[in-house]
Design an enzyme around this catalytic site. Structure first.
Site, short mmCIF file in Angstrom:
data_model
loop_
_atom_site.label_atom_id
_atom_site.label_comp_id
_atom_site.label_asym_id
_atom_site.label_seq_id
_atom_site.Cartn_x
_atom_site.Cartn_y
_atom_site.Cartn_z
N ARG A 226 -0.23 85.44 24.03
CA ARG A 226 -0.79 85.90 25.46
C ARG A 226 -2.32 85.34 25.18
NH1 ARG A 226 2.71 90.27 24.95
NH2 ARG A 226 4.27 90.27 26.48
N LYS A 265 0.30 94.39 26.14
CA LYS A 265 1.09 94.70 27.56
C LYS A 265 2.12 95.59 27.42
CE LYS A 265 2.84 91.81 31.25
NZ LYS A 265 3.19 90.51 31.62
N HIS A 345 -1.27 80.18 29.90
CA HIS A 345 0.12 80.71 30.11
C HIS A 345 1.19 79.60 29.92
CE1 HIS A 345 2.70 84.33 31.13
NE2 HIS A 345 3.21 83.50 31.94
N ARG A 348 2.07 79.21 26.37
CA ARG A 348 3.23 80.43 25.87
C ARG A 348 4.39 80.30 26.14
NH1 ARG A 348 3.72 85.73 24.62
NH2 ARG A 348 4.83 87.12 25.87
N HIS A 371 7.95 90.60 23.80
CA HIS A 371 8.79 90.84 25.02
C HIS A 371 9.47 92.10 24.98
CE1 HIS A 371 9.71 86.43 26.12
NE2 HIS A 371 8.42 86.60 26.59
N TYR A 381 16.80 81.13 27.34
CA TYR A 381 17.97 80.21 26.78
C TYR A 381 18.80 79.92 28.15
CZ TYR A 381 16.62 81.75 22.21
OH TYR A 381 16.20 81.77 20.86
#
Length: 399
Positions: A226, A265, A345, A348, A371, A381
């Site tokens: 990030r 985060k 972003h 990422r 995550h 995926y």
């Protein structure tokens, strides 16, 4: 025996039902709080025709059945008369001591609902199909990105769950997975192709003005960090002996408050990730070329940040957003084949998409990306096409 009450068509009226002089039907009842309530309809039964010039509506007895079911389940009728916007505002009011970035995200959702007719709908009227249709509309008609829709749904889902827990509605209409709604190539659109990545990096490296940012941009593409995590890195977070990066904080800046350090985060954001030799080389060059002001800036006890602007201030997320924007505009002013919008972003997303396509184990990728939910990782995926499937099948064709 007392005479049964009837409507003007001779039908027997139930307890609580009357027909008014203007022909409308009324039903009087007590809600779960013991308060007297009344509902009205121009039709008694669902088989009654709609009077000419009247808007289609439920019959009185259809509404009665809903009320009776609500009373049995101890559900507040009419969703407590809350609109979607009012529900979200109520949910946000329960969130105290949230991060400034989280608060900004809440405000964004409120602004969206203030402008959108969806925000005015009463919450008990929102069905799963309505919620899905609205999110699709945000993407396809309003042009909102996958991450934007993900953030909006991230507020609506718990807000409606609060309404379920408060017995205002029976079921959360936002309880579905986002991948069931969002168009299949939405995540892919937020990632650029490997060829585009290569061209973008080559352009930056060869540009006389922006080449000084090459190593930082390369690292973003090759680690999936990030941008606030990257900006928060200090020399002490880089372990060249173990070839790893320690990610346990972010650098933020807000108005007059200035710079501050914030935790990652999510709890899953705290991680140690490996450095490949090429990434390691980039960090070595950044450290060698860095020109910090004296004394070095100290933010919440941390020093040794990697990038500084011409005024000696620490480079933070907004700086990088501007750099990327200017680079894209310059590239597209030179080349006929345009570069899609590239942001930190997007770097990422591109890293995540590339790792998924390479066959990386989803749990490993979840860890690397920080995550909190495997569902977020699996969204990537889920966005495969025929070529991806053919490559995967070919791998195992010999077994």
């Amino acid at each position: 025996m007392s005479e049964k009450r009837r409507d003007n068509r001779g039908r027997i009226l139930h307890n609580g039902e009357i027909q008014k002089a203007d022909g409308r039907y009324r039903f009087k009842y007590l809600d779960i709080n013991g308060q007297e309530k009344m509902i009205y309809s121009v039709r008694l039964d669902k088989n009654d025709p709609m009077p000419p010039g009247k808007k289609n509506c439920l019959s009185l007895r259809e509404m009665e059945r809903q009320i009776q079911a609500d009373l049995f389940d101890q559900v507040v009728s009419n969703g407590g008369n809350l609109s979607v916007l009012q529900l979200v505002e109520k949910y946000i009011s329960t969130k105290v001591n949230v991060r400034p970035t989280t608060k900004a995200g809440y405000n964004t959702v409120v602004r969206v609902l203030e402008r959108d007719p969806f925000g005015k709908i009463r919450i008990d009227k929102v069905k799963i199909s309505d919620a899905k249709t609205w999110l699709i509309k945000l993407q396809q008609k309003d042009g909102r990105s996958f991450s934007s829709i993900h953030s909006i749904r991230g507020v609506l889902r718990p807000a409606f769950q609060m309404a379920v827990d408060d017995d205002l509605i029976r079921k959360n209409p936002f309880g579905f997975e986002l991948v069931d709604v969002v168009v299949n190539d939405s995540v892919r659109r937020e990632a650029i192709t490997r060829d585009e990545e290569r061209k973008f990096l080559k352009f930056v490296k060869e540009d006389s003005h922006y080449s000084k940012y090459y190593e930082g941009i390369y690292i973003l593409f090759k680690t999936g960090l990030r941008i606030s995590e990257f900006c928060g890195l200090t020399i002490s977070d880089i372990d060249f002996k173990r070839h790893s990066l320690k990610i346990d904080h972010q650098l933020q800046k807000k108005g007059k408050a200035g710079y501050y350090i914030q935790t990652t985060k999510t709890e899953a954001g705290n991680r140690v990730i490996p450095m490949t030799p090429d990434v390691e080389e980039c960090f070595r060059k950044i450290i060698k070329d860095r020109k910090p002001p004296k004394p070095e800036p100290l933010v919440d006890g941390r020093a040794g940040f990697l990038y500084f602007d011409k005024d000696g201030s620490i480079v933070y997320a907004l700086h990088w957003e501007h750099y990327f924007d200017h680079i894209c505009k310059k590239y597209n002013s030179i080349y006929k084949i345009q570069m899609p919008k590239v942001t930190p972003h997007v770097c990422r997303h591109t890293y995540c998409s590339n790792m998924a396509k390479s066959g990386m184990n989803p749990k490993t990728l979840q860890y690397l990306m920080g995550h909190s939910s495997i569902g977020v990782t699996l969204d990537v995926y889920a966005h495969v096409n025929f070529d991806d499937a053919m490559d995967e099948v070919s791998k195992y064709a010999g077994f």
